[in-house]
Design an enzyme around this catalytic site. Structure first.
Site, PDB file in Angstrom:
ATOM      1  N   ASP A   1      65.260  46.860  67.055  1.00 53.64           N
ATOM      2  CA  ASP A   1      66.536  46.698  67.749  1.00 53.64           C
ATOM      3  C   ASP A   1      66.731  45.198  67.899  1.00 53.64           C
ATOM      4  O   ASP A   1      66.068  44.560  68.716  1.00 53.64           O
ATOM      5  CB  ASP A   1      66.461  47.392  69.120  1.00 53.64           C
ATOM      6  CG  ASP A   1      67.696  47.136  69.985  1.00 53.64           C
ATOM      7  OD1 ASP A   1      68.593  46.371  69.552  1.00 53.64           O
ATOM      8  OD2 ASP A   1      67.755  47.687  71.107  1.00 53.64           O
TER       9      ASP A   1
ATOM     10  N   LYS B   1      76.901  41.135  71.167  1.00 59.82           N
ATOM     11  CA  LYS B   1      76.130  40.003  71.665  1.00 59.82           C
ATOM     12  C   LYS B   1      76.389  38.774  70.789  1.00 59.82           C
ATOM     13  O   LYS B   1      76.856  37.759  71.252  1.00 59.82           O
ATOM     14  CB  LYS B   1      74.634  40.318  71.687  1.00 59.82           C
ATOM     15  CG  LYS B   1      74.287  41.691  72.275  1.00 59.82           C
ATOM     16  CD  LYS B   1      74.493  41.748  73.788  1.00 59.82           C
ATOM     17  CE  LYS B   1      74.554  43.151  74.363  1.00 59.82           C
ATOM     18  NZ  LYS B   1      73.340  43.934  74.254  1.00 59.82           N
TER      19      LYS B   1
ATOM     20  N   TRP C   1      65.068  47.464  77.364  1.00 60.22           N
ATOM     21  CA  TRP C   1      65.728  48.096  76.215  1.00 60.22           C
ATOM     22  C   TRP C   1      64.778  48.966  75.408  1.00 60.22           C
ATOM     23  O   TRP C   1      65.125  50.085  75.014  1.00 60.22           O
ATOM     24  CB  TRP C   1      66.422  47.054  75.334  1.00 60.22           C
ATOM     25  CG  TRP C   1      67.684  46.570  75.994  1.00 60.22           C
ATOM     26  CD1 TRP C   1      67.896  45.332  76.529  1.00 60.22           C
ATOM     27  CD2 TRP C   1      68.877  47.327  76.245  1.00 60.22           C
ATOM     28  NE1 TRP C   1      69.158  45.275  77.088  1.00 60.22           N
ATOM     29  CE2 TRP C   1      69.779  46.480  76.932  1.00 60.22           C
ATOM     30  CE3 TRP C   1      69.275  48.637  75.963  1.00 60.22           C
ATOM     31  CZ2 TRP C   1      71.049  46.901  77.333  1.00 60.22           C
ATOM     32  CZ3 TRP C   1      70.543  49.059  76.368  1.00 60.22           C
ATOM     33  CH2 TRP C   1      71.411  48.194  77.040  1.00 60.22           C
TER      34      TRP C   1
HETATM   35  C1  PLP Z   1      73.109  45.421  74.632  1.00 58.39           C
HETATM   36  C2  PLP Z   1      71.927  46.003  74.018  1.00 58.39           C
HETATM   37  C3  PLP Z   1      71.885  47.356  73.646  1.00 58.39           C
HETATM   38  C4  PLP Z   1      72.973  48.347  74.047  1.00 58.39           C
HETATM   39  O1  PLP Z   1      73.996  48.443  73.237  1.00 58.39           O
HETATM   40  P1  PLP Z   1      75.227  49.392  73.591  1.00 58.39           P
HETATM   41  O2  PLP Z   1      76.208  48.900  72.599  1.00 58.39           O
HETATM   42  O3  PLP Z   1      75.636  49.168  75.013  1.00 58.39           O
HETATM   43  O4  PLP Z   1      74.820  50.785  73.357  1.00 58.39           O
HETATM   44  C5  PLP Z   1      70.763  47.831  73.007  1.00 58.39           C
HETATM   45  N1  PLP Z   1      69.711  47.030  72.774  1.00 58.39           N
HETATM   46  C6  PLP Z   1      69.702  45.739  73.146  1.00 58.39           C
HETATM   47  C7  PLP Z   1      68.506  44.895  72.863  1.00 58.39           C
HETATM   48  C8  PLP Z   1      70.808  45.184  73.775  1.00 58.39           C
HETATM   49  O5  PLP Z   1      70.797  43.897  74.149  1.00 58.39           O
END
Ligand code: PLP
Length: 375
Positions: free
Chosen positions: A187, A211, A113
């Protein structure tokens, strides 16, 4: 009805209570006094009294749960984590320089990521890798004291929990102590609301909701107010944090139904005992599963003990020829979506807030039986 246990990395399992409440309110959402409004939430104007009350409660509950200080704004946006990879540099990269010139940003690469974030940001600003775990195949996190930070960077990006590689920061770095004046951008998509955040170290945090918070379509951004108002001219208005903040996330139509669902999840977390209780449960779930993996001769997790993720546990069968049988047997026991990410292979069990301990117990029992060839 006993629902199966869903170990998906995202979109992911939701508390059954929340789904049941949403179902009951689907055709007619009742207001705070229990009076029907004659509308389902997805039919409401985002500027009407009913939806504004849903929005305000969601915002204040999330603020309380994450202990977000008053000098931070909470934004409810769209576009997901991947869109933030572009939105962040458009908004923050010019912080340390001229408002109209793309500035510089540092990246700590700890898995798939943060790697994606680094690549995307390179379209909008000058990017540098300050540290990378690539040489260990992303099984550990480089020590902050060894990061090569750029003194002119506007921000430093890191991913607090790598959903695919299963490595998680146990504490956030203190950039000031490392001699940097940059803002820390995190993030925390797959970690949010599973442990407290030290906001004194953070400038901006973002998370896709799918998530740990609710359905896909909602992106939560928490941003310190002094970072607003330096966006590049090319930044789309709907993605300019200042515009979004000045309009209380209603510059354009926000993802109303996803906000409502996330709001129900926030209320559920509060009823369970808040983020402290979520953290306690996540430690229990993770230690049970890692314990079972470490004691076994069939299963293996390669991540360094100090940065194993509590949320996403990738593991491998030492005999990969048994992978398909493992997954098929799991399915018949109601243990769903255990297949690992295609870039890593093997298995992955995601243990988000809504995963009950009984789900992990059932998984561990199955893993033991499968190892002994009794499953
Ligand atoms: C799932 C995830 C994303 C992606 O998010 P989207 O909604 O698919 O754009 C970004 N960063 C992390 C750490 C993730 O687990």
């Amino acid at each position: 009805m006993q629902r199966p246990y869903n170990f998906s990395a995202g979109p992911a399992t939701m508390p059954a209570e929340v789904l049941a409440q949403a179902a009951a309110e689907m055709l007619d959402w009742p207001d705070a006094n229990g009076r029907g409004t004659g509308m389902g939430v997805m039919e409401m104007s985002h500027r009407g009294k009913a939806f504004i009350s849903i929005y305000e409660r969601a915002e204040s509950d999330l603020r309380e749960l994450l202990a977000v200080p008053p000098d931070f704004k909470i934004l409810f946006m769209q576009g997901g984590g991947l869109a933030e990879n572009a939105i962040v540099p458009m908004n923050l990269s010019a912080l340390a320089g001229n408002a109209d010139e793309p500035g510089r940003a540092d990246f700590v690469i700890t898995g798939g990521w943060s790697e994606k974030s680094f690549k995307e940001a390179g379209k909008y600003c000058q990017t540098r890798v300050a540290a990378s775990g690539a040489s260990s195949d992303f099984t550990d996190i480089p020590t902050p004291a060894n990061w090569q930070l750029d003194g002119d960077a506007s921000y430093v990006h890191l991913c607090t929990n790598e959903t695919i590689h299963g490595v998680e920061f146990q504490t956030l770095p203190d950039l000031r102590a490392l001699g940097s004046r940059a803002a820390l951008v995190i993030d925390f998509s797959s970690q949010v609301a599973s442990r407290p955040v030290d906001w004194s170290r953070v400038g901006l945090a973002f998370a896709g909701a799918q998530k740990n918070l609710g359905p896909a379509g909602l992106t939560v951004v928490v941003v310190r107010q002094d970072l607003l108002g330096r966006a590049l001219k090319v930044c789309p208005s709907a993605f300019n944090y200042k515009t979004v903040a000045d309009n209380d996330s209603m510059y354009n139509t926000p993802p109303t139904y996803a906000i409502y669902m996330a709001g129900l999840v926030f209320q559920w977390i509060k009823r369970q005992g808040g983020v402290a209780e979520m953290e306690r449960r996540s430690i229990d779930r993770a230690s049970m599963l890692y314990g079972a993996i470490d004691q076994s001769r069939l299963y293996e997790n390669r991540v360094d003990l100090g940065c194993r993720s509590r949320m996403n546990v990738p593991f491998f069968l030492r005999d990969e020829s048994r992978n398909e049988a493992f997954l098929a047997g799991a399915q018949t026991r109601g243990l769903l979506q255990l297949k690992g990410h295609k870039s890593v292979g093997g298995m992955r069990a995601s243990l988000y807030n809504a995963m009950p301990m009984a789900g992990v117990e059932t998984l561990v029992t199955y893993m033991r039986e499968f190892e002994q060839n009794r499953a």
